[in-house]
Design a protein around this motif. Structure first.
Motif, PDB file in Angstrom:
ATOM      1  N   LEU A  11      23.389 -49.546 -50.886  1.00 54.56           N
ATOM      2  CA  LEU A  11      23.883 -48.436 -49.983  1.00 54.56           C
ATOM      3  C   LEU A  11      24.824 -48.890 -49.121  1.00 54.56           C
ATOM      4  O   LEU A  11      25.804 -48.341 -48.826  1.00 54.56           O
ATOM      5  N   LEU A  12      24.649 -49.904 -48.379  1.00 50.64           N
ATOM      6  CA  LEU A  12      25.769 -50.632 -47.434  1.00 50.64           C
ATOM      7  C   LEU A  12      27.122 -50.832 -48.272  1.00 50.64           C
ATOM      8  O   LEU A  12      28.263 -50.576 -47.794  1.00 50.64           O
ATOM      9  N   ARG A  13      27.003 -51.355 -49.527  1.00 52.41           N
ATOM     10  CA  ARG A  13      27.919 -51.535 -50.251  1.00 52.41           C
ATOM     11  C   ARG A  13      28.894 -50.267 -50.781  1.00 52.41           C
ATOM     12  O   ARG A  13      29.860 -50.173 -50.704  1.00 52.41           O
ATOM     13  N   ALA A  14      27.989 -49.395 -51.029  1.00 53.33           N
ATOM     14  CA  ALA A  14      28.538 -48.167 -51.501  1.00 53.33           C
ATOM     15  C   ALA A  14      29.372 -47.411 -50.347  1.00 53.33           C
ATOM     16  O   ALA A  14      30.293 -47.149 -50.419  1.00 53.33           O
ATOM     17  N   ALA A  15      28.695 -47.407 -49.284  1.00 57.36           N
ATOM     18  CA  ALA A  15      29.552 -47.045 -47.779  1.00 57.36           C
ATOM     19  C   ALA A  15      30.610 -47.929 -47.694  1.00 57.36           C
ATOM     20  O   ALA A  15      31.604 -47.471 -47.034  1.00 57.36           O
ATOM     21  N   GLN A  16      30.593 -49.335 -47.715  1.00 56.21           N
ATOM     22  CA  GLN A  16      31.638 -50.277 -47.468  1.00 56.21           C
ATOM     23  C   GLN A  16      32.974 -50.208 -48.277  1.00 56.21           C
ATOM     24  O   GLN A  16      34.086 -49.904 -47.946  1.00 56.21           O
ATOM     25  N   ASP A  17      32.636 -49.878 -49.599  1.00 49.37           N
ATOM     26  CA  ASP A  17      33.626 -49.747 -50.559  1.00 49.37           C
ATOM     27  C   ASP A  17      33.892 -48.500 -51.113  1.00 49.37           C
ATOM     28  O   ASP A  17      34.900 -48.330 -51.876  1.00 49.37           O
TER      29      ASP A  17
END
Length: 726
Positions: free
Chosen positions: A336-342
């Motif tokens: 989820l953090l990666r989806a928001a970050q990228d």
């Protein structure tokens, strides 16, 4: 390097809260002096351009969770680039500065984060001792993700990077990675047509979009091919994809589906079974951009996929997705953090549905990706139930723990193929519940689970309050029940009952991947069910009360997930597939299984948790330690005003010789645990408060044992978002 620079370090860094710098006060004072630009070190020339290296040392202690500055010798200038592994001298005690370096102190590994023209530290800088390898393994995207994960879980950046970057293999680095292949053609929808908006989801990925979906997969083996088509659609857009699954068996299935769909060389398989060298070689191919797709188990959540277009997690409710090493992140939350970050697409899939998935849909962050009810009815087996009253009247059940309905289902199923028998693992200990309606017994103060002590009294497992006048809020009854069911005898009982039929077992000692489609009895613990060729003819789900009644907030959700996982391996009802679950039919998870409605169950669980203030609607942290250490730690916390501390309550003593779980006391030592609960929007403040207090404690104590709870006297163990708060 200053001789008064505390216990550790090579120079100044990013800064930290003042309470964390009790041993570095002189450094802070000297940092106000004019900036220094090193030119020589012990008479050796330094790099002319950007002579300062900012290094993250491999010290997983919170009071040193920052960067340190070192001088770059001219001889290391070419190799000392951002992202490489380095070795630096990091003092273990106070020492004297001689010729620009501290005397004493050992060499320690680290990562070079960036090169600077000047340092914020005014004293002399120690020099880099060695560039371990010129291979850059820590890029800015991975560093940013690791920092976000450390902050979310109140951990150190160095600990996260130990999870994110695999150990080095020199031989793997020397082998060149293959040239990247051109993007493939967008795949056909395949079995995605079975889902409403399934084709549109693939089209969005293939066109460069970033759709976010919570996918409730239909039973059967098609899920791995469907995941492979989602990855292929993302690759067709020229972007990368990452899929995280709970175990090596699931990874092998997705790996095979991707190979069949796209051929060799387009994806990497990252699992522990591959061995350190092969896994590092595959990881390097991903980092270098030779491979744009990754399939792997938990550790693959940090895989440095370039131009990420999709992150996907399968069966996010499986406890294998929860990392056991500090700071114990969950793969779902990292993705989820990666989806928001990228800004990439996100797919959370499984045969069942977790409360977190329901929350993502309810908030509007993700959209549901489900099949219509008619499609569901055609795909699922017939589910039948056997309750306590049926067992009491059933002579067969009293004799062999198998009710007559189960006998009939087994006999009929064995005429057409293998029969699966799921039994709970040893160690499932149910919580207290109403003897009449089976509603869980909860504390009136904090809604935590009630437990029976040796004295016969009831106590809350969360806040520790005694309950002297409990009655069921659902039906008004006053009697409670608890039941511990063993499962060892199941295979022996079935072998005696069906002597001419082979009995296979799959569990902790040996996990089977597949079984033939010929008649046989397959006894398995949850999560170890092998896939049968052509599907199982029938399945028995035994001792349901032991699974639903565990002392865990997620007991009902987890029981339904495990039941559906087993039932999904059974043939559809149209082909004669039957599932018999031995559990009280009125229980909510049992009803959800009969209707095959895991999404509805998750939605109702979410509403109930929101009303009671349970995760994931609220955020929680667990803190454990000896009574004295825990009280001191809680007293030092500067919690958000809205925070609520539940407990402390005593933890069971770990028997000598037994494997110690994270957060459990060392053998023979008595620990207590407290839960800290905050409302939505305050999770970051809670994590920051825990990290600050733990860092100050470690600075005063001078050791990692203060945070990791490794048995040292006075240790305090902290975990944000604990999976088990029962």
């Amino acid at each position: 390097m200053s001789s008064e620079n505390g216990q550790q370090g090579g120079g100044g860094g990013d800064g930290a809260p003042p309470e964390q710098l009790a041993l570095l006060r002189e450094t802070v004072r000297q940092a106000k002096a004019p900036r220094a630009k090193p030119r020589t070190w012990r008479g050796a020339a330094l790099a002319e351009r950007l002579p300062v290296a900012r290094v993250l040392v491999d010290k997983g202690v919170l009071h040193l969770d920052r960067h340190f500055d070192y001088a770059v010798p001219a001889e290391l200038d070419a190799d000392a680039q951002p992202g490489v592994r380095v070795r630096v001298r990091f003092g273990a005690g106070r020492g004297r500065v001689r010729e620009g370096r501290r005397e004493g102190g050992g060499l320690i590994d680290g990562f070079l984060v960036e090169r600077l023209a000047q340092s914020d530290y005014a004293g002399p800088l120690a020099a880099l001792a060695q560039v371990v390898s010129p291979e850059p393994v820590l890029g800015p995207e991975l560093l940013g993700l690791a920092r976000a994960v450390a902050d979310r879980y109140a951990g150190s950046l160095a600990d996260v990077l130990q999870l994110a970057v695999p150990p080095r293999s020199a031989r793997a680095e020397q082998r060149p990675s293959p040239a990247p292949l051109p993007p493939p053609q967008a795949p056909q929808p395949g079995s995605w047509w079975r889902y409403e908006h399934g084709g549109a989801f693939l089209d969005a990925l293939a066109s460069g979009g970033a759709p976010r979906a919570a996918w409730n997969a239909l039973p059967g083996p098609e899920w791995s091919e469907e995941l492979a088509r989602a990855v292929a659609a993302t690759l067709a857009s020229g972007r990368g994809a990452l899929v995280v699954v709970p175990d090596g068996r699931a990874a092998a299935r997705v790996d095979g589906a991707l190979t069949a769909l796209l051929g060799e060389g387009r994806h990497a398989l990252l699992t522990a079974d591959a061995g350190p060298e092969k896994r590092y070689r595959e990881w390097l191919a991903v980092r270098r951009g030779s491979v744009r797709a990754v399939v792997g188990t938990r550790a693959a959540m940090f895989a440095p996929v370039r131009d990420l277009g999709l992150v996907a997690v399968w069966d996010d409710g499986d406890d294998s997705h929860s990392e056991q090493h500090a700071p114990q992140p969950h793969a779902r939350d990292v993705l989820l953090l990666r989806a928001a970050q990228d800004g990439c697409g996100f797919l959370m899939g499984g045969w069942s549905c977790t409360v977190e998935g329901a929350q993502l849909v309810e908030s509007g962050w993700a959209r549901p990706l489900v099949a219509g009810r008619e499609q569901v009815r055609r795909a699922v087996p017939l589910v039948r139930t056997v309750g306590d009253q049926d067992l009491a009247r059933d002579e067969a059940a009293r004799a062999a723990r198998l009710p007559s309905l189960a006998w009939q289902a087994v006999r009929e199923g064995l005429r057409h193929g293998p029969v699966l028998v799921q039994v709970p693992r040893r160690g499932y200990v149910p919580r207290m519940a109403c003897a009449a309606c089976r509603a869980p017994a909860r504390c009136r103060h904090c809604s935590g689970p009630l437990e029976a002590r040796d004295s016969g009294s009831l106590w809350c497992g969360w806040c520790g309050r005694e309950e002297n006048a409990w009655h069921c809020p659902e039906c008004g009854a006053f009697k409670l029940r608890a039941q511990v069911v063993g499962a060892r005898r199941t295979a022996e009982e079935l072998g005696r009952a069906f002597p001419a039929v082979p009995v296979r077992t799959s569990g902790r000692e040996q996990v089977l991947d597949t079984v033939p489609g010929t008649p046989a009895l397959v006894v398995s613990t949850p999560g170890a069910e092998p896939v049968a060729e052509g599907g199982y003819a029938a399945a028995l789900l035994l001792d349901g009360w032991a699974m639903v009644g565990r002392p865990d907030l997620r007991a009902g959700e987890d029981a339904l997930r495990r039941w559906i996982a087993a039932a999904s391996l059974v043939r559809p009802q149209g082909d004669g597939g039957t599932v018999v679950v031995v559990a009280e039919p009125t229980l909510r998870p049992v009803q959800a299984l009969v209707r095959w409605d895991p999404v509805g169950h998750a939605v109702r669980e979410l509403a109930e948790r929101a009303e009671l203030g349970f995760p994931p609607v609220s955020r929680m942290a667990a803190v454990a330690g000896t009574g004295e250490a825990l009280a001191a730690f809680l007293g030092s916390l500067e919690l958000p005003r809205e925070a609520e501390v539940l407990g402390p309550v005593p933890l069971p003593v770990t028997p000598a010789g037994r494997t110690r779980r994270p957060g459990a006391p060392p053998p023979g030592e008595r620990w207590e645990r407290a839960l800290i609960r905050v409302p939505p929007g305050k999770g970051a403040a809670l994590a920051a408060a825990l990290k600050t207090a733990q860092a100050a404690r470690m600075a005063a104590r001078g050791g990692a044992a203060a945070s990791r709870g490794d048995g040292a006297s006075g240790a305090v163990w902290v975990r944000v978002d604990p999976p088990d708060i029962g």
